[in-house]
Design an enzyme around this catalytic site. Structure first.
Site, PDB file in Angstrom:
ATOM      1  N   ASN A 118       0.861  -1.181   0.000  1.00 31.30           N
ATOM      2  CA  ASN A 118       0.000   0.000   0.000  1.00 31.30           C
ATOM      3  C   ASN A 118       0.898   1.233   0.000  1.00 31.30           C
ATOM      4  OD1 ASN A 118      -1.819   2.042   0.468  1.00 31.30           O
ATOM      5  ND2 ASN A 118      -2.283   1.439   2.591  1.00 31.30           N
ATOM      6  N   LYS A 165       0.062   4.219  -0.319  1.00 30.76           N
ATOM      7  CA  LYS A 165      -0.648   5.405   0.223  1.00 30.76           C
ATOM      8  C   LYS A 165      -0.436   6.604  -0.715  1.00 30.76           C
ATOM      9  CE  LYS A 165       0.112   3.528   4.777  1.00 30.76           C
ATOM     10  NZ  LYS A 165       0.010   3.726   6.197  1.00 30.76           N
ATOM     11  N   HIS A 221      -9.443   0.896   4.674  1.00 31.62           N
ATOM     12  CA  HIS A 221      -8.186   1.101   5.412  1.00 31.62           C
ATOM     13  C   HIS A 221      -8.463   2.036   6.589  1.00 31.62           C
ATOM     14  CE1 HIS A 221      -4.124   2.463   6.341  1.00 31.62           C
ATOM     15  NE2 HIS A 221      -3.703   1.374   5.738  1.00 31.62           N
ATOM     16  N   GLU A 226      -6.954   4.467   7.745  1.00 27.45           N
ATOM     17  CA  GLU A 226      -6.798   5.905   7.459  1.00 27.45           C
ATOM     18  C   GLU A 226      -8.055   6.467   6.803  1.00 27.45           C
ATOM     19  OE1 GLU A 226      -3.074   5.614   5.360  1.00 27.45           O
ATOM     20  OE2 GLU A 226      -2.088   5.076   7.244  1.00 27.45           O
ATOM     21  N   GLU A 258      -5.426  -5.223  10.462  1.00 27.65           N
ATOM     22  CA  GLU A 258      -4.442  -4.177  10.702  1.00 27.65           C
ATOM     23  C   GLU A 258      -4.767  -3.462  12.008  1.00 27.65           C
ATOM     24  OE1 GLU A 258      -2.434  -2.957   6.771  1.00 27.65           O
ATOM     25  OE2 GLU A 258      -4.132  -1.657   7.091  1.00 27.65           O
ATOM     26  N   GLY A 267       2.230   2.191  10.672  1.00 32.29           N
ATOM     27  CA  GLY A 267       3.143   3.318  10.502  1.00 32.29           C
ATOM     28  C   GLY A 267       3.800   3.775  11.791  1.00 32.29           C
ATOM     29  N   SER A 320       3.388  -2.241  10.370  1.00 32.75           N
ATOM     30  CA  SER A 320       4.843  -2.209  10.571  1.00 32.75           C
ATOM     31  C   SER A 320       5.521  -3.539  10.266  1.00 32.75           C
ATOM     32  CB  SER A 320       5.169  -1.729  11.992  1.00 32.75           C
ATOM     33  OG  SER A 320       4.679  -0.410  12.187  1.00 32.75           O
TER      34      SER A 320
HETATM   35  C1  PEP Z   1      -0.746   0.081   5.984  1.00 32.17           C
HETATM   36  O1  PEP Z   1      -0.769   1.230   5.633  1.00 32.17           O
HETATM   37  O2  PEP Z   1      -1.642  -0.679   5.621  1.00 32.17           O
HETATM   38  C2  PEP Z   1       0.363  -0.382   6.815  1.00 32.17           C
HETATM   39  C3  PEP Z   1       0.303  -1.574   7.328  1.00 32.17           C
HETATM   40  O3  PEP Z   1       1.399   0.498   6.993  1.00 32.17           O
HETATM   41  P1  PEP Z   1       2.826   0.182   7.670  1.00 32.17           P
HETATM   42  O4  PEP Z   1       3.326  -1.096   7.079  1.00 32.17           O
HETATM   43  O5  PEP Z   1       3.692   1.352   7.305  1.00 32.17           O
HETATM   44  O6  PEP Z   1       2.590   0.074   9.139  1.00 32.17           O
END
Ligand code: PEP
Length: 251
Positions: A9, A11, A96, A98, A168, A174, A213
């Site tokens: 992703n 973003k 997601h 976000e 998630e 992040g 992460s």
């Molecule tokens: C994500 O945006 O779905 C995500 C898991 O980000 P990150 O790997 O940076 O934590």
């Protein structure tokens, strides 16, 4: 036996120069992608560019969001599933955290978008996950089951044969804080059991990615868990070496 599926992703990151470099790196390393399904999900405006830069049939394309309305119409600023399909996508990330937190996307809207994606034969990657406050308040299972049940009520359990779920935990996205492999496995097993109550066969086959992460140094242990079938990768998917290392960590 479920096949691992890793999706990146991106973003709202990148420009043409950065993306060309990134995809060149992915192309070069794509020979090592065996026994794993892989997708990248760039910003919508670069989907066509990425599609043209990709010189491998081992990496599929995904979008990061779609409109509920499936075709076209007076919806300024929106992108339809028909357009995403037309440009060459096989997947779309939906719900997601976000989008839920920043843009106020509701469980109902995520469910509607899931139905829209399925109607075009595009595989939705439906994201679910709890905030730290929800986890600490003992609401983890309630939050996840509400998010999932809203989708199940809309599209039916059998549709999950064509849906990917991404667990998630919001507090791990992040932040550099990964759920431990045991914490993640526990929730993945819960998700699978929730689906199994409605259709055991579908539950056994559904791909459940972990996201939050994931890095080359923790991917192997996460992907080794019995109910973790790959990952949805944010930050680390912006580096070709790291992303390919993650994609190959579990095979
Ligand atoms: C994500 O945006 O779905 C995500 C898991 O980000 P990150 O790997 O940076 O934590």
């Amino acid at each position: 036996m479920r096949k691992l599926f890793v999706a990146g992703n991106w973003k709202m990151h990148g420009n043409k120069t950065f993306i060309k470099d990134l995809v060149t790196g992915l192309n070069a390393k794509s020979v090592s992608l065996n026994n794993v399904d892989v997708a990248v999900c760039p910003p919508a405006i670069y989907l066509d560019f990425v599609n043209k830069c990709l010189a491998t049939d081992k990496i599929f394309l995904g979008a990061q969001n779609i409109a509920i309305e499936p075709e076209q119409g007076a919806f300024t600023g929106e992108i339809s599933i028909a357009m995403v399909k037309d440009i060459g996508c096989s997947y779309v990330i939906l719900g997601h955290s976000e989008r839920r937190a920043i843009y106020g996307e509701t469980n109902e809207q995520v469910a509607d978008k899931t139905a829209t994606a399925l109607s075009a034969n595009i595989t939705p990657i439906v994201c679910v996950g709890e905030t730290l406050a929800e986890r600490e308040a003992g609401k983890l299972e309630l939050v996840i089951s509400t998010q999932l049940n809203t989708v199940i009520n809309k599209v039916g359990i059998d549709a999950f044969a064509n849906i990917v779920i991404a667990y998630e935990p919001v507090w791990a996205i992040g932040t550099g804080k990964t759920a431990s492999s045991a914490q993640a496995q526990e929730v993945h097993a819960f998700i699978r059991s929730l689906l199994a109550q409605k259709n055991a066969e579908v539950a056994e086959k559904v791909i459940i990615q972990y996201g939050g992460s994931v890095k080359p140094n923790n991917a192997k242990e996460l992907f080794a868990q019995p109910d973790i079938d790959g990952g949805l990768i944010g930050g680390a998917s912006l580096n070709a070496d790291d992303f390919i290392a993650i994609c190959t960590a579990g095979v």
